[in-house]
Design a protein around this motif. Structure first.
Motif, mmCIF file in Angstrom:
data_model
loop_
_atom_site.group_PDB
_atom_site.id
_atom_site.type_symbol
_atom_site.label_atom_id
_atom_site.label_comp_id
_atom_site.label_asym_id
_atom_site.label_seq_id
_atom_site.Cartn_x
_atom_site.Cartn_y
_atom_site.Cartn_z
ATOM 1 N N THR A 136 0.848 -1.193 0.000
ATOM 2 C CA THR A 136 0.000 0.000 0.000
ATOM 3 C C THR A 136 0.885 1.245 0.000
ATOM 4 O O THR A 136 1.567 1.508 0.986
ATOM 5 N N PRO A 137 0.929 1.993 -1.112
ATOM 6 C CA PRO A 137 0.258 1.741 -2.396
ATOM 7 C C PRO A 137 0.872 0.541 -3.106
ATOM 8 O O PRO A 137 2.013 0.165 -2.816
ATOM 9 N N PRO A 138 0.153 -0.043 -4.075
ATOM 10 C CA PRO A 138 0.610 -1.286 -4.693
ATOM 11 C C PRO A 138 1.868 -1.100 -5.535
ATOM 12 O O PRO A 138 2.012 -0.108 -6.262
ATOM 13 N N SER A 177 5.615 0.582 1.659
ATOM 14 C CA SER A 177 4.291 0.009 1.904
ATOM 15 C C SER A 177 3.892 0.216 3.360
ATOM 16 O O SER A 177 4.575 -0.254 4.279
ATOM 17 N N SER A 178 2.755 0.855 3.571
ATOM 18 C CA SER A 178 2.267 1.091 4.929
ATOM 19 C C SER A 178 1.647 -0.152 5.557
ATOM 20 O O SER A 178 1.404 -0.187 6.762
ATOM 21 N N THR A 179 1.389 -1.199 4.733
ATOM 22 C CA THR A 179 0.766 -2.410 5.252
ATOM 23 C C THR A 179 1.757 -3.572 5.353
ATOM 24 O O THR A 179 1.368 -4.705 5.671
ATOM 25 N N ASP A 217 1.726 -8.876 3.346
ATOM 26 C CA ASP A 217 1.317 -7.560 2.862
ATOM 27 C C ASP A 217 0.064 -7.715 2.006
ATOM 28 O O ASP A 217 -0.334 -8.833 1.657
ATOM 29 N N ARG A 218 -0.555 -6.591 1.699
ATOM 30 C CA ARG A 218 -1.736 -6.587 0.836
ATOM 31 C C ARG A 218 -1.317 -7.080 -0.553
ATOM 32 O O ARG A 218 -0.297 -6.641 -1.094
ATOM 33 N N ARG A 229 -3.123 -1.167 -11.204
ATOM 34 C CA ARG A 229 -3.176 -1.152 -9.741
ATOM 35 C C ARG A 229 -4.421 -0.453 -9.211
ATOM 36 O O ARG A 229 -4.788 -0.631 -8.048
ATOM 37 N N ASP A 230 -5.063 0.341 -10.046
ATOM 38 C CA ASP A 230 -6.246 1.078 -9.600
ATOM 39 C C ASP A 230 -7.547 0.416 -10.026
ATOM 40 O O ASP A 230 -8.620 0.972 -9.799
ATOM 41 N N ASN A 235 -8.909 -4.925 -7.212
ATOM 42 C CA ASN A 235 -8.670 -4.507 -5.835
ATOM 43 C C ASN A 235 -9.622 -5.177 -4.852
ATOM 44 O O ASN A 235 -9.270 -5.403 -3.691
#
Length: 602
Positions: A136-138, A177-179, A217-218, A229-230, A235
């Motif tokens: 995150t973000p991918p 990545s925050s996740t 991770d995600r 990715r969007d 998703n």
């Protein structure tokens, strides 16, 4: 397919269609209570002097994938099945192609296996790979899709000699990545704790290896373009997923096009199983559909489709036919009954000419399926069958072509290539009665019919010369990639899978085959309205369901509710429900009756 109904549907409650195949010599015996694998018939007459590394790997339930047309044979892998995650009690339903119908009789779940995620596959050096988006973000990563191994791994920032210049993408950066979460030592999955991290490794006899530490991770599969990715649909299938953050690589892992590898065997650590556990897909199954393109590029060359959680029949030119997966865990393993050679070629299991000469090879099934059996391995480029077939195959080849068979490169015109024999592999049917209900076995593409009058509903996998003969554009030569070298069992590799949508159905212990163009571009062009493709070649086949079996009775559901109810008034009313289950034996064609409709009629 599951229906929750009230009142119940009239049916025998003791029917279990998973065990309904009727082959007397198609027997599975558990070797160990730990479900490490199964042995066919238990009388394989294995040779005591077998030192084949591939068979050792198969016995140890280790991965068996191939990169760049060289067989990667594993020596060591730290793995075991541990801490299987329970299924969620109320699965989350992602975006689906059709809504589930609700009637007065109850709620139908599953149906046409339509809660699925289609994604493009791309062509690598002798392999196919998928695009995954991680973090995150991918961040985009490419991974070989490999039913011959269990774990997913690719290089992370700091990886030593990991071939970033050769791969499609830069190393994965955990710091962005925050996740991202590195597993602590009390969270290790079949790995060792070193320096506060869960480390594991993989080594191969030809020299390739990697080392990694376990992280979560995600993670989701998607399109390879940067805007992929969007994509909101892709998703919606994202899950927190455990994979290996590689710290070093050697050998072919350094030079391959894909960043890493994604194991997709019958194992708890695989992405489809985790998506199922976390309620993102309703069925623990997936399909792979390979085609071959002549070019390879870092930008990606689309060469197939992967469908997670179900079956997308829109590109099928024949019905999906099912063979038995004869093991409970590990690799997807099929039972090879016969091997034929059809003179004058042809791409389909249906011959181009009614008078086509078909030669049956002499074989002993106990030898062909010995050891751990014959696996269907998307990560092995070529096909390897038992050495006992070599003499008979060479004789049949000489009779059909006038020349001796070899694996040396030859120059061929397109006409000569197409005239080479087609290899037909007969596989034991998952459910003979289900296939019989499709109609005359001689008219259904992919059934044995008169080729085996004793078992006309067995499945025929056609491997044409265009698939087993590998073409080198730089040298303008063809090389046969069909080998008869195995001392036990065998491998049906990616070249034999080409031109088929292959179903890997761990949920129902099946491997399915449907002939297909595997052209992802046609899906993007709204194939249902496309005049360029005649869906299912005009054949109308309705969905076929097994007999329903009662999984949860009304009384049992009330008993379960009573356990949760304490100190309630005596006049409290409890509503019960029944749960009936069908197995989809044949998804049918797109212009036939859908599984939901068949269930409602029943």
């Amino acid at each position: 397919l599951q229906m929750y109904s009230d009142p119940p549907i009239s049916a025998e409650s003791d029917v279990n269609s998973n065990d309904s195949y009727d082959d007397t010599d198609f027997v599975v015996k558990d070797e160990k209570a730990s479900s490490e694998g199964t042995e066919l018939n238990g009388n394989s007459n294995d040779s005591n002097d077998d030192t084949d590394a591939q068979n050792k790997a198969r016995e140890n339930n280790q991965p068996a994938h191939t990169l760049n047309n060289e067989r990667k044979r594993p020596e060591i892998e730290l793995m075991s099945q541990k801490n299987e995650s329970p299924l969620t009690s109320s699965p989350q339903t992602p975006v689906t192609s059709h809504p589930h119908p609700v009637s007065k009789r109850g709620l139908i779940e599953g149906g046409l296996l339509n809660t699925y995620q289609p994604a493009p596959l791309l062509q690598g050096y002798g392999t196919h790979y998928a695009t995954v988006w991680v973090g995150t973000p991918p961040q985009r990563k490419s991974v070989i899709v490999d039913t011959g191994s269990h774990y997913t791994a690719f290089p992370c920032v700091g990886c030593n000699n990991c071939g970033e210049e050769n791969h499609t993408d830069r190393y994965f950066d955990p710091g962005l990545s925050s996740t991202f979460h590195a597993l602590r030592c009390d969270e290790c999955v079949a790995s060792r704790c070193e320096g506060g991290r869960c480390t594991f490794s993989q080594m191969y006899t030809e020299g390739s290896s990697w080392q990694a530490y376990q992280v979560k991770d995600r993670f989701y599969v998607g399109k390879n373009q940067l805007f992929g990715r969007d994509d909101p649909v892709d998703n919606s299938f994202a899950i927190p997923f455990m994979f290996g953050c590689q710290t070093s690589e050697t050998g072919l892992f350094v030079t391959q096009l894909a960043d890493g590898i994604m194991g997709m065997s019958c194992h708890e650590a695989t992405l489809p199983k985790q998506m199922y556990n976390q309620g993102k897909i309703q069925h623990n199954m997936f399909t792979m559909c390979f085609r071959r393109e002549l070019t390879v590029s870092k930008q990606g060359v689309t060469a197939g489709i992967m469908t997670l959680g179900g079956i997308d029949t829109r590109l099928h030119s024949s019905p999906m036919l099912y063979t038995k997966n004869v093991v409970k865990n590990g690799w997807f393993t099929v039972y090879v009954r016969n091997v034929f050679l059809r003179k004058d070629g042809g791409v389909s299991a249906r011959p181009d000419r009614k008078d086509a000469m078909i030669i049956r090879l002499p074989l002993e099934p106990s030898e062909i399926n010995s050891g751990k059996g014959v696996i269907v391995d998307s990560g092995t480029t070529d096909t390897y069958l038992h050495k006992s077939l070599a003499a008979g195959f060479s004789e049949a080849w000489k009779s059909a072509t006038g020349v001796s068979y070899s694996n040396t490169a030859v120059r061929l015109t397109q006409e000569q290539l197409m005239a080479l024999p087609t290899i037909l592999i007969q596989l034991g049917a998952y459910n003979s009665e289900g296939h019989a209900r499709l109609g005359d076995s001689n008219t259904i593409v992919g059934l044995a019919g008169d080729m085996d009058p004793r078992r006309p509903t067995d499945v025929i996998l056609a491997v044409p010369a265009a698939h087993y003969m590998e073409y080198s554009p730089s040298k303008d030569v063809y090389t046969s990639r069909l080998y008869f070298t195995e001392t036990r069992g065998g491998v049906i590799g990616a070249n034999a899978m080409q031109g088929h949508d292959v179903l890997f159905d761990w949920e129902n212990s099946r491997v399915g085959f449907a002939e297909s163009s595997c052209d992802y571009g046609l899906l993007q062009e709204n194939i249902d309205d496309s005049p360029e493709k005649e869906i299912d070649a005009g054949v109308v086949v309705d969905c076929e369901l097994s007999q329903p079996s009662l999984v949860t009775s009304c009384a049992q559901s009330v008993d379960d509710a009573l356990v949760k109810c304490q100190n309630v008034p005596k006049d409290t009313t409890l509503d019960g429900s029944e749960k009936w289950v069908w197995v989809v034996e044949n998804a049918g064609t797109t212009n036939g009756m859908r599984c939901e409709e068949v269930a409602m009629k029943q």
